[in-house]
Design a protein around this motif. Structure first.
Motif, PDB file in Angstrom:
ATOM      1  N   ALA A  77       0.832  -1.207   0.000  1.00 45.63           N
ATOM      2  CA  ALA A  77       0.000   0.000   0.000  1.00 45.63           C
ATOM      3  C   ALA A  77       0.868   1.259   0.000  1.00 45.63           C
ATOM      4  O   ALA A  77       0.603   2.203  -0.754  1.00 45.63           O
ATOM      5  N   VAL A  78       1.907   1.268   0.809  1.00 49.47           N
ATOM      6  CA  VAL A  78       2.807   2.417   0.847  1.00 49.47           C
ATOM      7  C   VAL A  78       3.516   2.565  -0.497  1.00 49.47           C
ATOM      8  O   VAL A  78       3.685   3.682  -1.006  1.00 49.47           O
ATOM      9  N   LEU A  83       4.201   5.592  -5.522  1.00 43.69           N
ATOM     10  CA  LEU A  83       4.203   5.599  -6.980  1.00 43.69           C
ATOM     11  C   LEU A  83       3.193   6.614  -7.517  1.00 43.69           C
ATOM     12  O   LEU A  83       3.495   7.406  -8.417  1.00 43.69           O
ATOM     13  N   ALA A  84       1.988   6.609  -6.940  1.00 37.01           N
ATOM     14  CA  ALA A  84       0.952   7.536  -7.390  1.00 37.01           C
ATOM     15  C   ALA A  84       1.343   8.989  -7.118  1.00 37.01           C
ATOM     16  O   ALA A  84       1.150   9.865  -7.971  1.00 37.01           O
ATOM     17  N   SER A  85       1.922   9.255  -5.947  1.00 33.19           N
ATOM     18  CA  SER A  85       2.317  10.630  -5.642  1.00 33.19           C
ATOM     19  C   SER A  85       3.468  11.076  -6.541  1.00 33.19           C
ATOM     20  O   SER A  85       3.511  12.227  -6.977  1.00 33.19           O
ATOM     21  N   GLY A  86       4.391  10.188  -6.859  1.00 35.19           N
ATOM     22  CA  GLY A  86       5.478  10.525  -7.776  1.00 35.19           C
ATOM     23  C   GLY A  86       4.966  10.827  -9.169  1.00 35.19           C
ATOM     24  O   GLY A  86       5.410  11.779  -9.824  1.00 35.19           O
ATOM     25  N   ALA A  87       4.021  10.015  -9.646  1.00 31.55           N
ATOM     26  CA  ALA A  87       3.437  10.250 -10.968  1.00 31.55           C
ATOM     27  C   ALA A  87       2.674  11.573 -10.995  1.00 31.55           C
ATOM     28  O   ALA A  87       2.752  12.329 -11.976  1.00 31.55           O
ATOM     29  N   LEU A  88       1.966  11.879  -9.913  1.00 32.55           N
ATOM     30  CA  LEU A  88       1.241  13.149  -9.825  1.00 32.55           C
ATOM     31  C   LEU A  88       2.203  14.335  -9.841  1.00 32.55           C
ATOM     32  O   LEU A  88       1.990  15.303 -10.579  1.00 32.55           O
TER      33      LEU A  88
END
Length: 106
Positions: A77-78, A83-88
């Motif tokens: 989950a972390v 990954l999602a925050s980096g892509a954002l």
């Protein structure tokens, strides 16, 4: 450009040199930060891996103290969140006008 019969040279490049220098410095600082952070992040696991003999690493996972299923779910989950925050952040950084610079904070 002509004003009152006189010719003037207008250089767009001279005005953009500061912007280009800021972008180059931002690129170098980001690269340096990424390299140093990566080296710092791999140091701990590398030390731990060096303490385990190669033959013992081929052993049964439950004997070596593998993580519990709940802890594995937390790790995944972390990882997905990072990954999602980096892509954002990558998307925002690429689309923001004017470009976001590390120098803007100083």
């Amino acid at each position: 450009m002509q004003v009152n019969g006189r010719c003037f040279r207008v250089s767009i490049m001279s005005a953009d040199r500061g912007v280009a220098a800021a972008r180059a410095l931002t690129f170098v600082l980001a690269w340096l930060f990424g390299v140093l952070l990566t080296l710092l992040a791999v140091r701990g696991p590398a030390k731990a891996a060096a303490k385990v003999p190669p033959v013992a690493a081929l052993g049964v996972p439950h004997v070596l103290g593998a993580t519990t299923p709940a802890r594995r779910v937390l790790h995944e989950a972390v990882s997905v969140l990072m990954l999602a925050s980096g892509a954002l952040m990558l998307t925002v950084g690429a689309r923001v006008t004017p470009p976001v610079s590390l120098l803007a904070a100083t």
